[in-house]
Scaffold this motif. Structure first.
Motif, short mmCIF file in Angstrom:
data_model
loop_
_atom_site.label_atom_id
_atom_site.label_comp_id
_atom_site.label_asym_id
_atom_site.label_seq_id
_atom_site.Cartn_x
_atom_site.Cartn_y
_atom_site.Cartn_z
N GLN A 61 0.82 -1.20 0.00
CA GLN A 61 0.00 0.00 0.00
C GLN A 61 0.86 1.26 0.00
N ILE A 62 1.95 1.22 0.75
CA ILE A 62 2.87 2.37 0.78
C ILE A 62 3.42 2.62 -0.61
N VAL A 63 3.90 1.55 -1.26
CA VAL A 63 4.47 1.68 -2.60
C VAL A 63 3.44 2.25 -3.57
N THR A 64 2.22 1.70 -3.51
CA THR A 64 1.17 2.15 -4.44
C THR A 64 0.81 3.61 -4.22
N ASN A 65 0.71 4.01 -2.95
CA ASN A 65 0.24 5.37 -2.64
C ASN A 65 1.32 6.43 -2.75
N LEU A 66 2.59 6.03 -2.74
CA LEU A 66 3.66 7.03 -2.81
C LEU A 66 4.09 7.34 -4.24
N GLU A 67 3.62 6.59 -5.19
CA GLU A 67 3.93 6.92 -6.58
C GLU A 67 3.32 8.28 -6.94
N LYS A 132 8.76 7.69 -17.05
CA LYS A 132 8.36 7.64 -15.63
C LYS A 132 8.97 8.79 -14.82
N THR A 133 9.02 9.97 -15.40
CA THR A 133 9.45 11.17 -14.70
C THR A 133 8.36 12.23 -14.85
N VAL A 134 8.47 13.26 -14.02
CA VAL A 134 7.52 14.37 -14.09
C VAL A 134 8.31 15.67 -13.90
N PHE A 245 11.80 11.51 -10.68
CA PHE A 245 11.22 10.21 -10.97
C PHE A 245 9.91 10.03 -10.20
N THR A 246 8.93 9.42 -10.88
CA THR A 246 7.62 9.22 -10.26
C THR A 246 7.58 7.98 -9.36
N GLY A 247 8.53 7.05 -9.52
CA GLY A 247 8.53 5.82 -8.73
C GLY A 247 7.62 4.75 -9.27
N GLN A 248 6.99 4.97 -10.44
CA GLN A 248 6.03 4.00 -10.97
C GLN A 248 6.71 2.72 -11.43
N ASP A 250 10.07 2.04 -10.24
CA ASP A 250 11.04 1.73 -9.18
C ASP A 250 10.81 2.69 -8.02
N ILE A 251 10.18 2.18 -6.94
CA ILE A 251 9.81 3.05 -5.83
C ILE A 251 11.04 3.61 -5.12
N THR A 252 12.18 2.96 -5.25
CA THR A 252 13.39 3.46 -4.59
C THR A 252 13.91 4.74 -5.24
N LYS A 253 13.38 5.10 -6.40
CA LYS A 253 13.81 6.31 -7.10
C LYS A 253 12.79 7.44 -7.01
N VAL A 254 11.66 7.19 -6.35
CA VAL A 254 10.62 8.20 -6.31
C VAL A 254 11.15 9.49 -5.68
N HIS A 255 10.82 10.61 -6.30
CA HIS A 255 11.20 11.97 -5.89
C HIS A 255 12.69 12.29 -6.17
N GLN A 256 13.46 11.31 -6.62
CA GLN A 256 14.87 11.58 -6.93
C GLN A 256 14.95 12.49 -8.16
N VAL A 257 15.84 13.48 -8.10
CA VAL A 257 15.98 14.44 -9.20
C VAL A 257 16.69 13.78 -10.38
N ASP A 258 16.09 13.89 -11.54
CA ASP A 258 16.72 13.43 -12.77
C ASP A 258 17.42 14.59 -13.48
N LEU A 259 16.71 15.73 -13.57
CA LEU A 259 17.26 16.92 -14.23
C LEU A 259 16.87 18.17 -13.46
N TRP A 260 17.73 19.16 -13.50
CA TRP A 260 17.41 20.50 -13.00
C TRP A 260 17.75 21.49 -14.10
N ASN A 261 16.74 22.20 -14.57
CA ASN A 261 16.90 23.11 -15.71
C ASN A 261 17.54 22.39 -16.89
N GLY A 262 17.16 21.12 -17.07
CA GLY A 262 17.65 20.34 -18.19
C GLY A 262 19.05 19.76 -18.00
N MET A 263 19.65 19.94 -16.82
CA MET A 263 21.02 19.49 -16.59
C MET A 263 21.06 18.30 -15.64
N LYS A 264 21.98 17.37 -15.92
CA LYS A 264 22.22 16.24 -15.02
C LYS A 264 23.16 16.64 -13.89
N GLU A 265 23.94 17.67 -14.09
CA GLU A 265 24.86 18.17 -13.08
C GLU A 265 25.08 19.66 -13.30
#
Length: 522
Positions: A61-67, A132-134, A245-248, A250-265
């Motif tokens: 339930q946690i995994v499902t609701n935290l996506e 699977k990102t937003v 990442f939305t976590g849909q 891989d829940i271990t990646k939910v909320h992890q930043v993929d890009l900021w202003n289009g940059m990886k770093e």
């Protein structure tokens, strides 16, 4: 013979009577034993299943609701419009001896604050992607809270003039003629080494002819195109375009930043590790944290990622939490902590040079009052008193969900000042890292959100645990009851069988009489 017949008749009658009664009792006891055994096995099985399956169900339930998904209406709404009250408390270091500082004496400061602002955050321009990102932009608004503040925004404060003393250090390597020209320009625009302004002006900007001049003839030199203030561009602004990442998948990646202003770093620092964009945006973390976990987040205001470490367990209004704090190495220099070499040029441990992302201005960030910093930093300023309770950085987080329930992010802005030849405004100022202001961004769970969290995270799991124990207890009790009844049934049967056996002495006496009668007859 007559005696034997009489005895046999009596024993037969007793046997018939007791056998009929025993039959009824045995049938009732047997039914009770079967019922208790079946009920015990069922409740014991169900309780065992709950013990094994319950945590799996809760985690699912946690995994499902935290996506991050519009389908998760409750969580998505909480993620989009943060319901927790967030406050920004501002503390200025009011300079008490500006004239003496110009003569080379130690600065003496007094802390003035807090001046508290309610912060409202809202995510806009939300776009979901196929990987699977937003993406979104988070806008911030600040409203002054007079009832929570030590005074009003009209309070007067004296701080170093960052335009003058900061520019002096930036121009130190320029030709003497240029420095003297800039010094004369400061005088023409009536800009001195120290500013005495209201809290509101220092926070949100004040009119400056020098700023207007520079923006007209040297556009882009200053970080602001209007009024000059510490947070002049913060109100109604956003922190950039984040893609997380939305976590849909891989829940271990939910909320992890993929890009900021289009940059990886980012490209502010001297090493790849220091330029990395790690962790979340500092609002929520992936679930199922342990004492071995770390909390990483990227702060656009600090121009870097930060990592907090586990300190211990606690509770927030009855909800269990892990506390994560800033390690002493967070602002250590490259000599004391090699991975921070990329943030250099460095000075003492406890401060971090952010000039590379602040238009070259000699600005340093640190913990308030130089907490966890080199003692030399505190010794050069009169009026500082660091302690962990007031100046430490921490986040109390619910480990199963990754949701912070209480947090205090505390950072201080400092200006490196010194005497610069040719710029007379610096006079005989001693070389020092001067504290200007520190901020505390705090949040805590309360109201309906607290009720929802406590119900979901404390009450329901506790009820499930109690149900497990009750079912296991009933199951074991029922099975023990069936065993006891069975043992008593066997004992009663054994006792009845003993009663029905012929009396040995009487049998012997009867045999003897029969033998005598036979002898007499003979």
């Amino acid at each position: 013979i007559i005696a034997d017949l009489t005895s046999a008749l009596v024993l037969t009658q007793l046997f018939i009577f007791n056998g009929s009664s025993n039959s009824l009792l045995n049938k009732s006891a047997s039914k009770m034993i079967v019922c208790l055994s079946v009920a015990g096995l069922l409740t014991l099985t169900f309780g065992t299943i709950l013990v094994v399956v319950g945590p799996i169900f809760i985690n699912k339930q946690i995994v499902t609701n935290l996506e991050i998904s519009p389908k998760n209406e409750l969580f998505y709404t909480l993620w989009k419009d943060i319901p927790m009250p967030i406050f920004m408390s501002v503390y200025f270091f009011n300079v008490l001896n500006p004239n003496e500082v110009l003569q080379g004496e130690k600065p003496m400061v007094e802390q003035k604050g807090p001046y508290v602002y309610r912060e409202y955050c809202k995510k806009e321009n939300i776009t979901f992607h196929e990987n699977k990102t937003v993406s979104f932009q988070e806008y911030r608004q600040y409203h002054f809270m007079r009832n929570m503040s030590v005074g009003g925004e009209s309070d007067i404060v004296t701080i170093p003039n960052m335009l003058v003393l900061g520019a002096a250090v930036m121009l130190e390597e320029m030709p003497l003629a240029v420095r003297m020209l800039v010094s004369s320009m400061f005088k023409n625009f009536n800009e001195g080494p120290f500013l005495t302004k209201t809290v509101g002006e220092l926070m949100w900007g004040y009119d400056s002819k020098l700023v207007d001049f520079l923006n007209m003839y040297l556009p882009g030199l200053l970080p602001t195109s209007g009024k000059f203030g510490l947070l002049a561009d913060f109100n109604n602004s956003n922190t950039g375009l984040f893609t997380v990442f939305t976590g849909q998948d891989d829940i271990t990646k939910v909320h992890q930043v993929d890009l900021w202003n289009g940059m990886k770093e980012v490209n502010y620092w001297r090493s790849k590790q220091c330029n990395m964009i790690n962790g979340t945006i500092g609002e929520v973390w992936p679930p199922f944290l342990t004492s071995e976990s770390t909390l990483s987040f990227f702060s656009p205001d600090a121009c870097r990622s930060m990592e907090l470490v586990y300190q211990g367990q606690g509770e927030v209004k009855g909800i269990p939490v892990f506390r994560f704090v800033a390690p002493k190495t967070l602002f250590a220099n490259g000599l004391d902590y090699a991975p921070n070499e990329g943030f250099c040029p460095c000075r003492q441990s406890g401060i971090m040079n952010v000039s590379s992302c602040r238009n070259g201005a000699p600005v340093f960030i640190s913990h308030p009052h130089f907490f966890n910093g080199d003692p030399a930093l505190r010794d050069s300023i009169l009026g500082l008193d660091p302690n962990e309770d007031e100046h430490g950085l921490f986040i109390d987080i619910h480990p199963e969900t990754g949701a912070p329930l209480r947090a205090a992010i505390r950072l201080q802005i400092n200006l490196y000042i010194k005497m610069v030849e040719g710029i007379t405004e610096t006079d005989k100022i001693s070389e020092v890292v001067m504290p200007i202001v520190w901020f505390e961004e705090s949040a805590f769970i309360d109201g309906p959100v607290l009720t929802t969290f406590r119900t979901a995270l404390v009450v329901l799991p506790a009820m499930m645990k109690y149900v497990q124990y009750i079912l296991l207890g009933l199951g074991v009790g029922s099975i023990l009851g069936a065993i006891i009844l069975q043992l008593r049934k066997k004992k009663n049967a054994s006792e009845k069988a003993t009663l029905l056996l012929p009396d040995t002495d009487q049998s012997n006496s009867t045999s003897e009489r029969a033998s005598l009668l036979q002898d007499t007859a003979d």
